[in-house]
Design an enzyme around this catalytic site. Structure first.
Site, PDB file in Angstrom:
ATOM      1  N   ASP A   1      -9.654   6.372   8.588  1.00  0.00           N
ATOM      2  CA  ASP A   1      -8.103   6.449   9.286  1.00  0.00           C
ATOM      3  C   ASP A   1      -8.223   7.067  10.624  1.00  0.00           C
ATOM      4  O   ASP A   1      -7.611   8.056  10.731  1.00  0.00           O
ATOM      5  CB  ASP A   1      -7.552   7.429   8.148  1.00  0.00           C
ATOM      6  CG  ASP A   1      -7.462   7.205   6.590  1.00  0.00           C
ATOM      7  OD1 ASP A   1      -7.758   6.040   6.476  1.00  0.00           O
ATOM      8  OD2 ASP A   1      -7.692   7.943   5.753  1.00  0.00           O
TER       9      ASP A   1
ATOM     10  N   GLU B   1       1.261   1.413   3.884  1.00  0.00           N
ATOM     11  CA  GLU B   1       0.975   2.486   4.262  1.00  0.00           C
ATOM     12  C   GLU B   1       0.261   2.562   5.718  1.00  0.00           C
ATOM     13  O   GLU B   1       0.526   1.543   6.244  1.00  0.00           O
ATOM     14  CB  GLU B   1      -0.136   3.108   3.367  1.00  0.00           C
ATOM     15  CG  GLU B   1      -1.471   2.377   3.175  1.00  0.00           C
ATOM     16  CD  GLU B   1      -2.576   2.855   2.240  1.00  0.00           C
ATOM     17  OE1 GLU B   1      -2.292   3.755   1.658  1.00  0.00           O
ATOM     18  OE2 GLU B   1      -3.464   2.180   2.470  1.00  0.00           O
TER      19      GLU B   1
HETATM   20  O1  FUB Z   1      -7.972   7.767   3.422  1.00  0.00           O
HETATM   21  C1  FUB Z   1      -7.049   7.842   2.350  1.00  0.00           C
HETATM   22  C2  FUB Z   1      -6.085   6.827   2.378  1.00  0.00           C
HETATM   23  O2  FUB Z   1      -6.659   5.538   2.359  1.00  0.00           O
HETATM   24  C3  FUB Z   1      -5.208   6.891   3.753  1.00  0.00           C
HETATM   25  O3  FUB Z   1      -4.195   8.040   3.672  1.00  0.00           O
HETATM   26  C4  FUB Z   1      -4.664   5.655   3.468  1.00  0.00           C
HETATM   27  O4  FUB Z   1      -3.974   5.244   4.618  1.00  0.00           O
HETATM   28  C5  FUB Z   1      -5.715   4.806   3.243  1.00  0.00           C
HETATM   29  O5  FUB Z   1      -6.680   4.443   4.393  1.00  0.00           O
END
Ligand code: FUB
Length: 331
Positions: free
Chosen positions: A15, A221
């Site tokens: 991320d 997301e």
């Molecule tokens: O790293 C945990 C979660 O996985 C992140 O917050 C999301 O965007 C995904 O990448």
């Protein structure tokens, strides 16, 4: 830079949120580790406990690890799972925004402050009032700072309507408008929301909102915002269809018109990115699970140059699933 470069070969970092501060590239990733928590649809296996900060003076040069800058144990309201963070600068201070489940296992967004881009960061005593869900992205525009946030499934965005907690999941039907990412202006002191978060609506070329069943294009997301040639580019992950897509608007609130795919699926379930201009070129920071042999919860961050066509559209980058089928059995 036409070939991707893995940035931290000796650890697992995911991320990546990249920014230029004080003339250097700073990268704020999540810190994956082998927690042993079983994998499920809520993402419990992403049980991260701390953040590191990295910097680079040159995209091909050394990557400096500034060490641990914030830990769950130092966040007074914290429960578990430090997910994707981001950092913004204002009036001589650096503000790190992060999602973390509170002691009731509900995701909130916190803020921690430092005098330096490389930390350490000190957390505020409480999460941001009225905050929820995951993946905060901070964007500075003429009128101030905006936060983009949200994520469905494990990110809990489906448990809210009109910024109110429902206490249970509620998804629209496939033929209804999709659950939206959220956008909110920050207060001048960067510690609170200046208004109620608003829906960030993504529409198709006919102006109709994308539908919940349109899983190849709807928001899941990993919000990111950048500006190119005066236009606002909102990019995001489609989650269970594993793409990074983008949509363009005329202002920070949108609406945003869907444009296409920035990154096709990578190896590993999640896909997550940031986009930054550095020394006259644009870069896509992202991650995949190639170095861990395909373990979704052990991701490695990498960078590749991002290019625009003459009309402002972004050239699609091919992810590791298409490039490297043979790398991981079963992918
Ligand atoms: O790293 C945990 C979660 O996985 C992140 O917050 C999301 O965007 C995904 O990448």
């Amino acid at each position: 830079m036409k070939e991707p470069r893995y940035l931290v070969p000796n650890d697992y970092m995911a991320d990546p949120s990249a920014h230029v501060f004080e003339g250097k590239l700073y990268i704020y990733p999540s810190h994956d580790w082998e927690s042993g928590v079983p994998e499920n649809d809520n993402g419990d296996h992403f049980d991260m406990k701390d953040y590191h900060v990295f910097s680079m003076e040159d995209i091909h040069g050394e990557v400096t690890d500034h060490g641990k800058v914030l830990e769950v144990k130092d966040i007074p309201w914290g429960g578990r799972q430090l997910w994707d963070s981001d950092v913004a600068f204002k009036n001589g201070k650096y503000y790190m925004y992060f999602p973390l489940k509170d002691k009731d296992d509900v995701f909130r967004l916190g803020v921690a402050i430092s005098d330096k881009p490389y930390g350490p960061f000190k957390a505020e005593l409480q999460p941001i009032k009225g905050s929820y869900s995951i993946d905060p992205c901070l964007f500075e525009d003429d009128g101030g700072h905006y936060m983009y946030f949200g994520g469905i499934w494990g990110g809990q965005l489906q448990c809210y309507r009109d910024n109110k907690y429902l206490g249970k999941e509620s998804f629209p039907s496939d033929s209804e408008p999709a659950i939206c990412a959220k956008v909110v202006k920050m207060t001048d002191d960067m510690l609170d929301f200046a208004e109620e978060p608003k829906d960030l609506v993504i529409v198709d070329q006919n102006g109709n909102p994308l539908l919940q069943g349109d899983t190849d294009r709807r928001f899941f997301e990993a919000s990111w915002m950048h500006k190119f040639n005066g236009k606002y580019y909102f990019s995001y992950s489609t989650g269970d269809t594993h793409r990074v897509c983008y949509a363009i608007g005329d202002n920070p609130y949108g609406p945003f018109v869907y444009q296409g795919v920035i990154l096709t699926p990578v190896i590993g379930w999640t896909t997550h990115h940031s986009i930054v201009e550095f020394k006259g070129k644009w870069y896509l920071f992202h991650h995949d699970s190639v170095p861990s042999g395909g373990k979704t919860w052990l991701r490695s961050m990498k960078v590749i140059e991002l290019e625009y066509d003459g009309d402002g559209s972004i050239k699609t980058i091919i992810g590791t699933r298409e490039l490297d089928h043979a790398l991981v059995e079963g992918e």
